[in-house]
Design a protein around this motif. Structure first.
Motif, mmCIF file in Angstrom:
data_model
loop_
_atom_site.group_PDB
_atom_site.id
_atom_site.type_symbol
_atom_site.label_atom_id
_atom_site.label_comp_id
_atom_site.label_asym_id
_atom_site.label_seq_id
_atom_site.Cartn_x
_atom_site.Cartn_y
_atom_site.Cartn_z
ATOM 1 N N ILE A 17 -42.800 15.105 -10.340
ATOM 2 C CA ILE A 17 -41.732 15.611 -9.474
ATOM 3 C C ILE A 17 -40.412 14.924 -9.805
ATOM 4 O O ILE A 17 -39.365 15.568 -9.852
ATOM 5 N N ASN A 18 -40.446 13.627 -10.038
ATOM 6 C CA ASN A 18 -39.229 12.901 -10.398
ATOM 7 C C ASN A 18 -38.620 13.459 -11.688
ATOM 8 O O ASN A 18 -37.398 13.646 -11.779
ATOM 9 N N LEU A 19 -39.448 13.721 -12.675
ATOM 10 C CA LEU A 19 -38.961 14.305 -13.921
ATOM 11 C C LEU A 19 -38.398 15.704 -13.691
ATOM 12 O O LEU A 19 -37.354 16.069 -14.251
ATOM 13 N N TRP A 20 -39.077 16.490 -12.865
ATOM 14 C CA TRP A 20 -38.609 17.845 -12.535
ATOM 15 C C TRP A 20 -37.241 17.787 -11.845
ATOM 16 O O TRP A 20 -36.338 18.549 -12.180
ATOM 17 N N LEU A 21 -37.082 16.867 -10.912
ATOM 18 C CA LEU A 21 -35.797 16.726 -10.224
ATOM 19 C C LEU A 21 -34.695 16.315 -11.201
ATOM 20 O O LEU A 21 -33.572 16.826 -11.142
ATOM 21 N N GLY A 22 -35.014 15.410 -12.119
ATOM 22 C CA GLY A 22 -34.051 15.006 -13.140
ATOM 23 C C GLY A 22 -33.683 16.167 -14.054
ATOM 24 O O GLY A 22 -32.511 16.332 -14.429
ATOM 25 N N THR A 58 -39.856 7.627 -2.191
ATOM 26 C CA THR A 58 -41.149 7.628 -2.886
ATOM 27 C C THR A 58 -41.764 6.246 -3.097
ATOM 28 O O THR A 58 -42.984 6.102 -2.946
ATOM 29 N N PRO A 59 -41.006 5.204 -3.417
ATOM 30 C CA PRO A 59 -41.656 3.889 -3.584
ATOM 31 C C PRO A 59 -42.380 3.412 -2.316
ATOM 32 O O PRO A 59 -43.492 2.893 -2.400
ATOM 33 N N PHE A 60 -41.765 3.601 -1.153
ATOM 34 C CA PHE A 60 -42.418 3.196 0.093
ATOM 35 C C PHE A 60 -43.710 3.983 0.299
ATOM 36 O O PHE A 60 -44.741 3.438 0.690
ATOM 37 N N PHE A 61 -43.650 5.283 0.025
ATOM 38 C CA PHE A 61 -44.822 6.145 0.133
ATOM 39 C C PHE A 61 -45.952 5.642 -0.772
ATOM 40 O O PHE A 61 -47.084 5.453 -0.325
ATOM 41 N N LEU A 62 -45.642 5.383 -2.040
ATOM 42 C CA LEU A 62 -46.687 4.962 -2.982
ATOM 43 C C LEU A 62 -47.246 3.583 -2.646
ATOM 44 O O LEU A 62 -48.457 3.357 -2.775
ATOM 45 N N ILE A 63 -46.405 2.673 -2.210
ATOM 46 C CA ILE A 63 -46.892 1.343 -1.823
ATOM 47 C C ILE A 63 -47.840 1.453 -0.636
ATOM 48 O O ILE A 63 -48.934 0.866 -0.641
#
Length: 143
Positions: A17-22, A58-63
């Motif tokens: 998703i991050n790559l898609w947004l970029g 996203t970092p908070f979610f993944l942690i």
């Protein structure tokens, strides 16, 4: 070695998703010929903010997902919440394309993101302070 399949699955999804947004930002940059900043282009600014907003949450979610999974949280509920986060973030990104007025997708995406993060944070606190039985494994005894 502990393998966290839910965390790994959703970390992979989050990366895609991050790559898609970029890529969506790059599409507008290329067509508008803007190398740096937003060039005054409202759609480029909106897509840049959607991408930045994604990287803020996203970092908070993944942690939280990783730590809850490590603590042996319910795999079903963790998967449901993680899937909801992904859907919410995609809705938010598409909703940001509506630069004139607030789009339903953006609003729903924001609400889903916040509810998932509140739920995960609460779950983490319950595990931390009320305890949750964790099965003892051979790795724990040996290490």
């Amino acid at each position: 070695m502990t393998i966290l399949p839910i965390t790994l699955t959703f970390a992979a999804a989050a990366t895609i998703i991050n790559l898609w947004l970029g890529f969506r930002v790059s599409q507008i940059r290329t067509s508008a010929k803007v190398l740096t900043g937003d060039g005054g282009n409202p759609l480029l600014l909106a897509r840049m903010r959607a991408h930045a907003n994604y990287t803020e949450y996203t970092p908070f979610f993944l942690i939280l997902v990783g730590l809850i999974e490590l603590a042996r949280g319910s795999q079903l509920w963790l998967s449901i919440l993680a899937a909801a986060f992904v859907v919410g973030r995609i809705l938010h990104a598409f909703g940001m394309d509506s630069v004139d007025k607030p789009a339903k997708g953006r609003i729903i995406g924001i609400l889903v993101t916040w509810l998932v993060l509140i739920g995960l944070a609460g779950w983490a606190l319950v595990i931390a302070y009320l305890g949750m039985p964790t099965p003892v494994t051979a790795d724990m005894v040996a290490g």
